[in-house]
Motif scaffolding. Sequence first.
Motif, PDB file in Angstrom:
ATOM      1  N   THR A 112      -7.097  11.423 -31.110  1.00 50.15           N
ATOM      2  CA  THR A 112      -7.560  10.486 -30.086  1.00 50.15           C
ATOM      3  C   THR A 112      -7.610  11.164 -28.721  1.00 50.15           C
ATOM      4  N   ALA A 113      -6.614  11.973 -28.403  1.00 49.38           N
ATOM      5  CA  ALA A 113      -6.596  12.682 -27.122  1.00 49.38           C
ATOM      6  C   ALA A 113      -7.779  13.643 -27.010  1.00 49.38           C
ATOM      7  N   ILE A 114      -8.099  14.339 -28.087  1.00 54.73           N
ATOM      8  CA  ILE A 114      -9.244  15.254 -28.071  1.00 54.73           C
ATOM      9  C   ILE A 114     -10.532  14.471 -27.867  1.00 54.73           C
ATOM     10  N   ARG A 115     -10.686  13.385 -28.608  1.00 56.10           N
ATOM     11  CA  ARG A 115     -11.876  12.543 -28.477  1.00 56.10           C
ATOM     12  C   ARG A 115     -12.014  12.023 -27.048  1.00 56.10           C
ATOM     13  N   THR A 116     -10.923  11.568 -26.490  1.00 52.65           N
ATOM     14  CA  THR A 116     -10.944  11.016 -25.144  1.00 52.65           C
ATOM     15  C   THR A 116     -11.309  12.078 -24.113  1.00 52.65           C
ATOM     16  N   SER A 117     -10.822  13.295 -24.313  1.00 49.35           N
ATOM     17  CA  SER A 117     -11.153  14.390 -23.396  1.00 49.35           C
ATOM     18  C   SER A 117     -12.645  14.689 -23.421  1.00 49.35           C
ATOM     19  N   VAL A 118     -13.233  14.674 -24.598  1.00 50.57           N
ATOM     20  CA  VAL A 118     -14.677  14.908 -24.711  1.00 50.57           C
ATOM     21  C   VAL A 118     -15.436  13.816 -23.957  1.00 50.57           C
ATOM     22  N   ILE A 119     -15.021  12.570 -24.153  1.00 50.82           N
ATOM     23  CA  ILE A 119     -15.673  11.449 -23.468  1.00 50.82           C
ATOM     24  C   ILE A 119     -15.516  11.591 -21.954  1.00 50.82           C
ATOM     25  N   LEU A 120     -14.338  12.004 -21.516  1.00 43.25           N
ATOM     26  CA  LEU A 120     -14.078  12.197 -20.091  1.00 43.25           C
ATOM     27  C   LEU A 120     -15.049  13.212 -19.493  1.00 43.25           C
ATOM     28  N   PHE A 121     -15.210  14.347 -20.145  1.00 47.19           N
ATOM     29  CA  PHE A 121     -16.108  15.389 -19.642  1.00 47.19           C
ATOM     30  C   PHE A 121     -17.563  14.930 -19.646  1.00 47.19           C
ATOM     31  N   ILE A 122     -17.974  14.262 -20.700  1.00 43.26           N
ATOM     32  CA  ILE A 122     -19.361  13.798 -20.772  1.00 43.26           C
ATOM     33  C   ILE A 122     -19.653  12.772 -19.683  1.00 43.26           C
ATOM     34  N   THR A 123     -18.789  11.767 -19.549  1.00 40.60           N
ATOM     35  CA  THR A 123     -19.075  10.702 -18.586  1.00 40.60           C
ATOM     36  C   THR A 123     -18.996  11.196 -17.146  1.00 40.60           C
ATOM     37  N   TRP A 124     -18.004  12.028 -16.833  1.00 43.80           N
ATOM     38  CA  TRP A 124     -17.942  12.565 -15.466  1.00 43.80           C
ATOM     39  C   TRP A 124     -19.101  13.518 -15.204  1.00 43.80           C
ATOM     40  N   GLY A 125     -19.546  14.213 -16.230  1.00 42.94           N
ATOM     41  CA  GLY A 125     -20.724  15.064 -16.085  1.00 42.94           C
ATOM     42  C   GLY A 125     -21.958  14.247 -15.729  1.00 42.94           C
ATOM     43  N   ILE A 126     -22.115  13.099 -16.385  1.00 45.63           N
ATOM     44  CA  ILE A 126     -23.241  12.218 -16.087  1.00 45.63           C
ATOM     45  C   ILE A 126     -23.128  11.658 -14.674  1.00 45.63           C
ATOM     46  N   VAL A 127     -21.925  11.251 -14.283  1.00 47.84           N
ATOM     47  CA  VAL A 127     -21.715  10.714 -12.934  1.00 47.84           C
ATOM     48  C   VAL A 127     -22.028  11.782 -11.884  1.00 47.84           C
ATOM     49  N   LEU A 128     -21.530  12.992 -12.094  1.00 49.60           N
ATOM     50  CA  LEU A 128     -21.766  14.068 -11.128  1.00 49.60           C
ATOM     51  C   LEU A 128     -23.236  14.487 -11.093  1.00 49.60           C
ATOM     52  N   ALA A 129     -23.853  14.593 -12.267  1.00 55.27           N
ATOM     53  CA  ALA A 129     -25.263  14.990 -12.320  1.00 55.27           C
ATOM     54  C   ALA A 129     -26.160  13.927 -11.687  1.00 55.27           C
ATOM     55  N   GLY A 130     -25.785  12.670 -11.814  1.00 56.99           N
ATOM     56  CA  GLY A 130     -26.558  11.581 -11.231  1.00 56.99           C
ATOM     57  C   GLY A 130     -26.190  11.279  -9.799  1.00 56.99           C
ATOM     58  N   ASN A 131     -25.249  12.042  -9.251  1.00 56.53           N
ATOM     59  CA  ASN A 131     -24.798  11.866  -7.867  1.00 56.53           C
ATOM     60  C   ASN A 131     -24.334  10.425  -7.610  1.00 56.53           C
ATOM     61  N   HIS A 132     -23.503   9.918  -8.515  1.00 51.69           N
ATOM     62  CA  HIS A 132     -23.003   8.546  -8.408  1.00 51.69           C
ATOM     63  C   HIS A 132     -21.588   8.461  -7.833  1.00 51.69           C
ATOM     64  N   THR A 133     -21.035   9.580  -7.411  1.00 46.06           N
ATOM     65  CA  THR A 133     -19.644   9.575  -6.929  1.00 46.06           C
ATOM     66  C   THR A 133     -19.471   8.781  -5.637  1.00 46.06           C
ATOM     67  N   ALA A 134     -20.530   8.626  -4.861  1.00 48.09           N
ATOM     68  CA  ALA A 134     -20.424   7.876  -3.606  1.00 48.09           C
ATOM     69  C   ALA A 134     -20.041   6.419  -3.870  1.00 48.09           C
ATOM     70  N   GLY A 135     -20.355   5.908  -5.054  1.00 47.31           N
ATOM     71  CA  GLY A 135     -20.045   4.527  -5.391  1.00 47.31           C
ATOM     72  C   GLY A 135     -18.566   4.245  -5.543  1.00 47.31           C
ATOM     73  N   VAL A 136     -17.742   5.278  -5.675  1.00 40.10           N
ATOM     74  CA  VAL A 136     -16.301   5.089  -5.850  1.00 40.10           C
ATOM     75  C   VAL A 136     -15.697   4.372  -4.643  1.00 40.10           C
ATOM     76  N   LYS A 137     -16.176   4.693  -3.468  1.00 39.92           N
ATOM     77  CA  LYS A 137     -15.639   4.081  -2.241  1.00 39.92           C
ATOM     78  C   LYS A 137     -15.851   2.575  -2.195  1.00 39.92           C
ATOM     79  N   GLY A 138     -16.900   2.107  -2.830  1.00 43.24           N
ATOM     80  CA  GLY A 138     -17.242   0.694  -2.764  1.00 43.24           C
ATOM     81  C   GLY A 138     -16.600  -0.163  -3.836  1.00 43.24           C
ATOM     82  N   ILE A 139     -15.772   0.426  -4.695  1.00 45.55           N
ATOM     83  CA  ILE A 139     -15.145  -0.341  -5.767  1.00 45.55           C
ATOM     84  C   ILE A 139     -13.981  -1.148  -5.193  1.00 45.55           C
ATOM     85  N   SER A 140     -14.003  -2.443  -5.435  1.00 42.70           N
ATOM     86  CA  SER A 140     -12.949  -3.320  -4.904  1.00 42.70           C
ATOM     87  C   SER A 140     -11.647  -3.138  -5.679  1.00 42.70           C
ATOM     88  N   GLY A 141     -10.556  -3.571  -5.081  1.00 42.20           N
ATOM     89  CA  GLY A 141      -9.257  -3.524  -5.744  1.00 42.20           C
ATOM     90  C   GLY A 141      -9.255  -4.350  -7.024  1.00 42.20           C
TER      91      GLY A 141
END
Length: 138
Positions: free
Chosen positions: A33-62
């Motif tokens: 499960t940890a290996i699977r989760t790590s793969v998902i982590l890299f893929i999803t953050w790769g998509i976020v970074l490639a799509g330049n979506h990191t600026a949206g983090v600031k706007g996430i409410s508590g």
Amino acid sequence: MWKYYALLSALFAALAAVFAKIGVKDINSDLATAIRTSVILFITWGIVLAGNHTAGVKGISGHAWIFLILSGAATGLSWLFYFKALQAGDVSRVAPIDKLSVVITICLSFLFLKEPVSLRVIIGALLITGGSIVMLIK
């Protein structure tokens, strides 16, 4: 368009179950499960970074953070138990039980989100439940 995404989700979930059953055969299910989760982590953050979506983090409410964290914890626990079940049981029997999450989701969405439940939804949920029970019988 959402229907195509849902079908692709189902296809990849099916592939994930089969691949996981093969992959978890000779290793600890928590490690798998940890290996699977790590793969998902890299893929999803790769998509976020490639799509330049990191600026949206600031706007996430508590409020959103709390529920995203709870969702992540529920997902992690679901995967841990799913891999343990796959390791011990046949994927063709584990998967239908796992899909009872659809029925549970319908109930929870009715109770907590006040989503309407039609007769068609109730019949569908009963069919899913019945199908899962039939597939459990050896």
